[in-house]
Motif scaffolding. Structure first.
Motif, PDB file in Angstrom:
ATOM      1  N   VAL A 171       0.354  -8.166  -8.962  1.00 58.34           N
ATOM      2  CA  VAL A 171       1.365  -8.186  -7.899  1.00 58.34           C
ATOM      3  C   VAL A 171       1.658  -9.643  -7.540  1.00 58.34           C
ATOM      4  N   TRP A 175       6.766 -10.347  -4.408  1.00 59.39           N
ATOM      5  CA  TRP A 175       7.028  -8.921  -4.391  1.00 59.39           C
ATOM      6  C   TRP A 175       6.885  -8.412  -2.965  1.00 59.39           C
ATOM      7  N   ASP A 176       7.825  -7.615  -2.543  1.00 59.70           N
ATOM      8  CA  ASP A 176       7.834  -7.115  -1.170  1.00 59.70           C
ATOM      9  C   ASP A 176       7.481  -5.629  -1.176  1.00 59.70           C
ATOM     10  N   SER A 177       6.386  -5.277  -0.504  1.00 59.72           N
ATOM     11  CA  SER A 177       5.982  -3.877  -0.405  1.00 59.72           C
ATOM     12  C   SER A 177       6.896  -3.164   0.589  1.00 59.72           C
ATOM     13  N   ARG A 179       7.428   0.531   0.540  1.00 58.32           N
ATOM     14  CA  ARG A 179       7.087   1.922   0.852  1.00 58.32           C
ATOM     15  C   ARG A 179       5.739   2.269   0.216  1.00 58.32           C
ATOM     16  N   THR A 180       4.954   3.061   0.926  1.00 53.47           N
ATOM     17  CA  THR A 180       3.679   3.562   0.407  1.00 53.47           C
ATOM     18  C   THR A 180       3.655   5.066   0.597  1.00 53.47           C
ATOM     19  N   ASP A 273       1.929   1.583 -13.788  1.00 56.03           N
ATOM     20  CA  ASP A 273       3.132   1.140 -13.088  1.00 56.03           C
ATOM     21  C   ASP A 273       4.371   1.512 -13.884  1.00 56.03           C
ATOM     22  N   TYR A 506      12.752  -2.365  -8.682  1.00 54.01           N
ATOM     23  CA  TYR A 506      11.523  -1.954  -8.011  1.00 54.01           C
ATOM     24  C   TYR A 506      10.411  -1.740  -9.044  1.00 54.01           C
ATOM     25  N   GLU A 511      -1.772   2.568  -7.112  1.00 53.14           N
ATOM     26  CA  GLU A 511      -2.761   1.582  -6.692  1.00 53.14           C
ATOM     27  C   GLU A 511      -4.128   1.859  -7.300  1.00 53.14           C
ATOM     28  N   LYS A 518       2.708   2.911  -4.491  1.00 52.45           N
ATOM     29  CA  LYS A 518       3.269   1.819  -3.716  1.00 52.45           C
ATOM     30  C   LYS A 518       4.560   1.342  -4.379  1.00 52.45           C
ATOM     31  N   TYR A 520       7.330  -1.546  -4.687  1.00 52.84           N
ATOM     32  CA  TYR A 520       7.561  -2.978  -4.471  1.00 52.84           C
ATOM     33  C   TYR A 520       9.006  -3.305  -4.819  1.00 52.84           C
TER      34      TYR A 520
END
Length: 532
Positions: A171, A175-177, A179-180, A273, A506, A511, A518, A520
């Protein structure tokens, strides 16, 4: 002379008051050593002769059970001398005690060894004892939730060593998280199973050679090294997919390996991923170059975790490589390339005429809510049976060490094949679930399953086929407790999430060590230069 006389008189006067020393009468024994006669007060005391070489035992032993420590050796009074200490025991020599109690046999096997208390248990015990010392304080009972947790099987296995696995992709800081999604929240969702619509088919189907069905533990067949070419083409590079996009056939495009990975995500343990691009309301799911999402795993869902050791042949990395190669080698073994069934279009990824393995594809569309999902599904071969003929999937499960799995395939396959399959259903729930959903996506009714084992437990390069069977996909799903409606609901949740996030690039990351998906948001130039 006068002075000497005075001193003598003083000495005589001093000696007159001192007690006299009287020597006792000492009889003289002229015949030898010892007294001549026994004194009157010692006359009735018994006497036993002894030798200087005799062993002296305890004078009184109240803890003895009658066992003579010096049995067979010389002990005090044991030289056959008839003394007053020798008792007549003629009757006792012939007397035997009969015990009427039944003989209790010792239990077979090792005795149970109590486990040493853990640090947490010791601290809880110390806290409980300290609370008891406080007057007027009642012992706190476990709460209802705690009592229910203690009834769970996992509570008593909390001391089992946990293995930490690494992420499938690094990661990056930019990279902007966004949503989880907890995987547990996906387990109970259901939706209507969409109908399958075949848009087109491409390539050709090779016929399965049923002669290898006779392979068994006593009639093993060697698996040969892969000689045919494997060419997995990404979604974004598929010319048929691009053409269907231009024709407006759908708004979501993906391959069956990516779709089934998302559908069965709640069953997964290892990290993986998927890259996603949302452009003008259309979603493209793709994989990175070098991604391991299409590689198979072995014993991923086993109760005993597989070690994360790249140098161990029984580590998760080596087992994944071995399982993937075994699956392709088994497919190569049972296919007869001389018998082909051509499909509608020519092979889209073989312009140079290479000897490819993986020659048939079906492009299917599914109406999933607001999504028109187009999936490229692979079909492995054409299966002919007595009462049925059609396309099938060809898959192989492999045994690596019977001491780890707990089931020896060579002993169980002939008479207890169900036990072997049940073990695989438990240890490989994610992999087998993906295979089952691949069959549903491509419209395949049967899966030809091969059982492959190592020639030796420590040799992960050479393998033999020791059995095979044909499974009906719907029955297989029932054995796996795999609900197709839940898989489609999971897929719909992922697509809804991507559509809500809007245009952009995205990465969907399963994880490591946390059951979460997750999302990103990554820069537009991520995975460029031949990576995405």
């Amino acid at each position: 002379g006068a002075m000497g006389g005075g001193a003598g008189e003083e000495d005589a006067a001093a000696g007159a008051g001192a007690p006299a020393l009287r020597m006792p009468e000492l009889p003289f024994n002229g015949d030898g050593w010892g007294p001549c006669s026994v004194p009157e007060h010692l006359r009735e005391i018994p006497y036993a002769p002894y030798g200087r070489g005799d062993r002296l035992g305890r004078s009184a032993d109240w803890n003895s059970n009658g066992y003579n420590k010096f049995s067979g050796k010389s002990s005090y009074g044991a030289e056959g001398v008839n003394t007053v200490f020798n008792f007549e025991a003629e009757e006792e020599d012939t007397f035997h005690l009969v015990d009427s109690k039944p003989v209790v046999k010792k239990p077979y096997g090792r005795r149970f060894q109590q486990r040493a208390p853990s640090r947490r248990e010791r601290e809880e015990e110390e806290a409980r004892k300290a609370a008891e010392k406080v007057p007027g304080q009642r012992q706190k009972l476990p709460s209802k939730k705690k009592a229910q947790e203690m009834m769970r099987w996992a509570y008593w296995r909390r001391e089992v060593q946990q293995v930490t696995y690494g992420a499938s992709v690094d990661v990056k800081p930019d990279w902007d998280s966004v949503r989880t999604v907890p995987l547990q929240s996906l387990a109970g969702k259901t939706t209507e199973v969409p109908a399958r619509e075949v848009l087109t088919t491409a390539g050709h189907l090779e016929t399965v050679d049923n002669a290898y069905d006779r392979a068994g533990p006593k009639t093993e067949r060697d698996l040969h090294k892969l000689t045919r070419v494997i060419r997995p083409v990404k979604t974004s590079r598929d010319p048929v997919m691009k053409r269907l996009d231009q024709e407006g056939k759908g708004n979501v495009f993906a391959t069956d390996s990516l779709v089934t990975a998302l559908m069965c995500a709640p069953r997964s343990v290892y990290s993986w991923d998927i890259a996603a691009v949302v452009v003008n309301g259309k979603i493209w799911l793709d994989k990175r170059d070098g991604s391991a999402i299409e590689m198979l795993t072995n014993s991923e869902t086993s109760p005993e975790p597989i070690p994360n050791d790249p140098n161990n042949i029984n580590g998760c990395q080596k087992l994944s490589e071995e399982a993937t190669n075994v699956n392709w080698e088994y497919t190569q073994l049972v296919l007869n390339p001389t018998k082909k069934k051509p499909l509608k279009e020519r092979h889209p990824f073989n312009p140079d005429g290479a000897n490819l393995l993986g020659t048939a594809f079906s492009y299917n569309r599914f109406a999933l809510g607001a999504h028109q999902l187009v999936v490229r599904c692979q079909q492995d071969g054409w299966l002919e049976m007595k009462d049925w003929a059609g396309p099938c999937l060809i898959k192989a499960v492999n045994e690596f060490d019977a001491r780890v799995t707990g089931v020896d395939w060579r002993q169980k396959l002939e008479n207890q094949r169900g036990a072997v399959l049940a073990t695989e259903l438990k240890n490989n729930a994610y992999k087998l679930g993906r295979w089952c959903m691949q069959a549903f996506l491509s419209g395949v009714e049967h899966i030809k399953l091969g059982y492959v084992s190592r020639t030796h437990a420590k040799n992960n390069r050479d393998h033999v086929l020791i059995g095979s069977q044909v499974l009906r996909a719907k029955d297989f799903a029932t054995q796996l407790i795999l609900k197709e409606a839940n898989c489609w609901a999971t897929m719909e949740t992922v697509l809804d999430t991507l559509r809500e996030l809007g245009n952009g690039k995205y990465v969907i990351l399963r994880e490591p060590n946390q059951p979460n998906l997750k999302f990103y948001s990554v820069p537009a130039n991520t995975f460029q230069g031949g990576q995405f």
